[in-house]
Motif scaffolding. Structure first.
Motif, PDB file in Angstrom:
ATOM      1  N   VAL A 287       0.839  -1.204   0.000  1.00 51.60           N
ATOM      2  CA  VAL A 287       0.000   0.000   0.000  1.00 51.60           C
ATOM      3  C   VAL A 287       0.873   1.252   0.000  1.00 51.60           C
ATOM      4  CG1 VAL A 287      -1.836   1.242   1.209  1.00 51.60           C
ATOM      5  CG2 VAL A 287      -1.832  -1.265   1.227  1.00 51.60           C
ATOM      6  N   LYS A 288       1.945   1.244   0.775  1.00 51.35           N
ATOM      7  CA  LYS A 288       2.825   2.413   0.841  1.00 51.35           C
ATOM      8  C   LYS A 288       3.563   2.644  -0.470  1.00 51.35           C
ATOM      9  CE  LYS A 288       3.437   2.707   5.836  1.00 51.35           C
ATOM     10  NZ  LYS A 288       4.371   2.821   6.966  1.00 51.35           N
ATOM     11  N   ASP A 289       3.894   1.558  -1.147  1.00 55.37           N
ATOM     12  CA  ASP A 289       4.533   1.711  -2.460  1.00 55.37           C
ATOM     13  C   ASP A 289       3.560   2.339  -3.467  1.00 55.37           C
ATOM     14  OD1 ASP A 289       6.966   0.709  -1.674  1.00 55.37           O
ATOM     15  OD2 ASP A 289       6.591  -1.335  -2.395  1.00 55.37           O
ATOM     16  N   VAL A 290       2.295   1.951  -3.391  1.00 57.55           N
ATOM     17  CA  VAL A 290       1.267   2.544  -4.255  1.00 57.55           C
ATOM     18  C   VAL A 290       1.131   4.032  -3.938  1.00 57.55           C
ATOM     19  CG1 VAL A 290      -1.199   2.563  -4.810  1.00 57.55           C
ATOM     20  CG2 VAL A 290       0.009   0.382  -4.570  1.00 57.55           C
ATOM     21  N   ALA A 291       1.162   4.359  -2.649  1.00 60.00           N
ATOM     22  CA  ALA A 291       1.046   5.761  -2.236  1.00 60.00           C
ATOM     23  C   ALA A 291       2.219   6.597  -2.745  1.00 60.00           C
ATOM     24  CB  ALA A 291       0.961   5.839  -0.719  1.00 60.00           C
ATOM     25  N   LYS A 292       3.409   6.027  -2.733  1.00 57.93           N
ATOM     26  CA  LYS A 292       4.586   6.754  -3.218  1.00 57.93           C
ATOM     27  C   LYS A 292       4.469   7.111  -4.700  1.00 57.93           C
ATOM     28  CE  LYS A 292       7.954   4.857   0.063  1.00 57.93           C
ATOM     29  NZ  LYS A 292       9.145   3.958   0.228  1.00 57.93           N
ATOM     30  N   ALA A 293       3.784   6.261  -5.448  1.00 65.29           N
ATOM     31  CA  ALA A 293       3.614   6.518  -6.883  1.00 65.29           C
ATOM     32  C   ALA A 293       2.625   7.646  -7.138  1.00 65.29           C
ATOM     33  CB  ALA A 293       3.165   5.240  -7.588  1.00 65.29           C
ATOM     34  N   GLY A 294       1.820   7.998  -6.148  1.00 68.25           N
ATOM     35  CA  GLY A 294       0.902   9.128  -6.264  1.00 68.25           C
ATOM     36  C   GLY A 294      -0.411   8.809  -6.964  1.00 68.25           C
ATOM     37  N   ASP A 295      -1.225   9.859  -7.119  1.00 66.72           N
ATOM     38  CA  ASP A 295      -2.542   9.717  -7.752  1.00 66.72           C
ATOM     39  C   ASP A 295      -2.682  10.736  -8.875  1.00 66.72           C
ATOM     40  OD1 ASP A 295      -4.280  12.206  -6.758  1.00 66.72           O
ATOM     41  OD2 ASP A 295      -3.126  11.512  -5.017  1.00 66.72           O
ATOM     42  N   ASP A 296      -3.740  10.582  -9.669  1.00 65.35           N
ATOM     43  CA  ASP A 296      -3.922  11.468 -10.837  1.00 65.35           C
ATOM     44  C   ASP A 296      -4.789  12.693 -10.546  1.00 65.35           C
ATOM     45  OD1 ASP A 296      -6.477  10.471 -10.644  1.00 65.35           O
ATOM     46  OD2 ASP A 296      -6.439   9.382 -12.541  1.00 65.35           O
ATOM     47  N   GLY A 297      -5.197  12.868  -9.279  1.00 64.59           N
ATOM     48  CA  GLY A 297      -5.967  14.054  -8.901  1.00 64.59           C
ATOM     49  C   GLY A 297      -7.393  14.084  -9.400  1.00 64.59           C
ATOM     50  N   ALA A 298      -7.914  12.971  -9.868  1.00 61.60           N
ATOM     51  CA  ALA A 298      -9.268  12.939 -10.448  1.00 61.60           C
ATOM     52  C   ALA A 298     -10.360  13.358  -9.470  1.00 61.60           C
ATOM     53  CB  ALA A 298      -9.566  11.539 -10.989  1.00 61.60           C
ATOM     54  N   PHE A 299     -10.118  13.137  -8.172  1.00 57.35           N
ATOM     55  CA  PHE A 299     -11.142  13.484  -7.179  1.00 57.35           C
ATOM     56  C   PHE A 299     -10.761  14.708  -6.348  1.00 57.35           C
ATOM     57  CE2 PHE A 299     -11.324   8.690  -7.412  1.00 57.35           C
ATOM     58  CZ  PHE A 299     -12.440   8.635  -8.227  1.00 57.35           C
ATOM     59  N   ALA A 300      -9.762  15.427  -6.782  1.00 58.71           N
ATOM     60  CA  ALA A 300      -9.235  16.551  -5.993  1.00 58.71           C
ATOM     61  C   ALA A 300     -10.287  17.596  -5.672  1.00 58.71           C
ATOM     62  CB  ALA A 300      -8.067  17.194  -6.728  1.00 58.71           C
ATOM     63  N   GLN A 301     -11.224  17.853  -6.605  1.00 58.54           N
ATOM     64  CA  GLN A 301     -12.245  18.880  -6.389  1.00 58.54           C
ATOM     65  C   GLN A 301     -13.474  18.340  -5.649  1.00 58.54           C
ATOM     66  OE1 GLN A 301     -11.423  21.995  -7.159  1.00 58.54           O
ATOM     67  NE2 GLN A 301      -9.477  21.141  -7.878  1.00 58.54           N
ATOM     68  N   GLN A 302     -13.468  17.046  -5.353  1.00 55.45           N
ATOM     69  CA  GLN A 302     -14.624  16.439  -4.680  1.00 55.45           C
ATOM     70  C   GLN A 302     -14.199  15.900  -3.318  1.00 55.45           C
ATOM     71  OE1 GLN A 302     -15.944  13.537  -7.577  1.00 55.45           O
ATOM     72  NE2 GLN A 302     -15.706  15.009  -9.234  1.00 55.45           N
ATOM     73  N   ALA A 303     -13.968  14.597  -3.271  1.00 54.40           N
ATOM     74  CA  ALA A 303     -13.628  13.982  -1.990  1.00 54.40           C
ATOM     75  C   ALA A 303     -12.140  14.042  -1.681  1.00 54.40           C
ATOM     76  CB  ALA A 303     -14.096  12.520  -1.994  1.00 54.40           C
ATOM     77  N   GLY A 304     -11.334  14.378  -2.689  1.00 54.36           N
ATOM     78  CA  GLY A 304      -9.887  14.432  -2.498  1.00 54.36           C
ATOM     79  C   GLY A 304      -9.193  13.232  -3.107  1.00 54.36           C
ATOM     80  N   GLY A 305      -7.946  13.459  -3.545  1.00 55.22           N
ATOM     81  CA  GLY A 305      -7.166  12.386  -4.125  1.00 55.22           C
ATOM     82  C   GLY A 305      -7.541  12.098  -5.559  1.00 55.22           C
ATOM     83  N   GLY A 306      -7.236  10.886  -5.988  1.00 56.49           N
ATOM     84  CA  GLY A 306      -7.524  10.491  -7.364  1.00 56.49           C
ATOM     85  C   GLY A 306      -7.259   9.013  -7.548  1.00 56.49           C
ATOM     86  N   HIS A 307      -7.285   8.581  -8.807  1.00 55.89           N
ATOM     87  CA  HIS A 307      -6.969   7.184  -9.081  1.00 55.89           C
ATOM     88  C   HIS A 307      -5.487   6.952  -8.828  1.00 55.89           C
ATOM     89  CE1 HIS A 307     -10.307   8.221 -12.016  1.00 55.89           C
ATOM     90  NE2 HIS A 307     -10.867   7.341 -11.205  1.00 55.89           N
TER      91      HIS A 307
END
Length: 279
Positions: free
Chosen positions: A242-262
């Motif tokens: 899970v931490k390795d996935v987190a290090k790769a980051g997200d695409d910001g798809a949900f940044a304007q809503q719930a936060g984060g992204g895919h």
């Protein structure tokens, strides 16, 4: 000598007295019959009332016995969604039994394309949610689905459990799917600080009470969320994934809503299983 007219009068009087006597006898018999019938009707009502009362009281006892949870079990509430309110992202696999065991510990195994993630689920803390998860796992509800949301700022969670998040790429509807039932929240960490520390696996909901479905999130860093989400269990293995996935980051798809992204590093749940309760 008695005249003929007097004899006729006497005979007429005798007939009249006889008729009156017969009428009186009939009336008396009729009254007796009515009294008997009336008494019988009252008896029927009394008996019927007694039977109804006994049946009603007995029925309540039976209902109480049926409604009461068996030893070591909990009575759960699973609310089925009306068919006309189900979107295409809703997957119908039935509804769990209302009687769920509140004993033992289960092992959840999430076999992903990046490796296995395991968690411990204590049924004494979450009998209803564990029961729902067990049914969903048995029906292969989570198989071949993707973890659709990653949040790396403010809170640190990887969210999964949408049965419609499958295939290549992402869709606008990812994150809106679930089962055809909802259940109330349980085991809320109202007395914990932080409420959701690293290593917790918890259930997502819409923000409304009783809206828990199938989506869950793995907390990979202490997160100050409101204590409104069921704590399902504790991660026992695979946190490095899970931490390795987190290090790769997200695409910001949900940044304007719930936060984060895919998550940029895709996580596919190949299978999710729940062991039989132990202990």
């Amino acid at each position: 000598m008695t005249s003929t007219r007097e004899r006729q009068r006497a005979a007429a009087r005798a007939r009249l007295e006889k008729e009156m006597a017969e009428r009186s006898a009939k009336a008396r018999k009729r009254r007796q019959t009515q009294a008997i019938v009336g008494a019988a009707a009252v008896l029927v009502l009394v008996v019927a009332g007694t039977v109804w009362l006994a049946t009603t009281l007995g029925g309540d006892d039976d209902k109480d016995k049926n409604a009461a949870s068996a030893p070591g079990a909990s009575e759960c509430v699973y609310n089925a969604m009306p068919a006309d309110q189900r979107s295409p992202q809703i997957k119908d696999v039935g509804v769990p039994s209302n009687q769920q065991s509140a004993e033992g510990v289960q092992t959840m195994t999430i076999d992903t394309n990046l490796g296995p993630i395991t968690a411990k689920v204590d049924r004494s803390q979450v009998p209803c949610t564990a029961g729902a998860f067990s049914l969903l796992a048995e029906k292969k509800f989570f198989d071949n689905t993707k973890c659709h949301r990653l949040v790396t700022e403010g809170i640190k969670v990887l969210q999964c459990g949408d049965p419609s998040a499958t295939g290549k790429g992402w869709r606008d509807t990812d994150g809106t799917g679930g089962p055809s039932f909802r259940l109330p929240e349980e085991n809320l960490p109202t007395d914990k600080r932080p409420p959701y520390p690293e290593g917790v696996i918890a259930m997502a909901n819409s923000g409304q009470p009783g809206s828990t479905g199938s989506q869950f999130f793995i907390v990979y860093g202490d997160s100050p969320l409101d204590p409104a989400y069921t704590v399902l269990g504790t991660i026992t293995g695979g946190m490095d994934i899970v931490k390795d996935v987190a290090k790769a980051g997200d695409d910001g798809a949900f940044a304007q809503q719930a936060g984060g992204g895919h998550p940029k590093k895709e996580v596919v749940i190949k299978t999710l299983t729940m062991s039989a309760p132990q202990g």
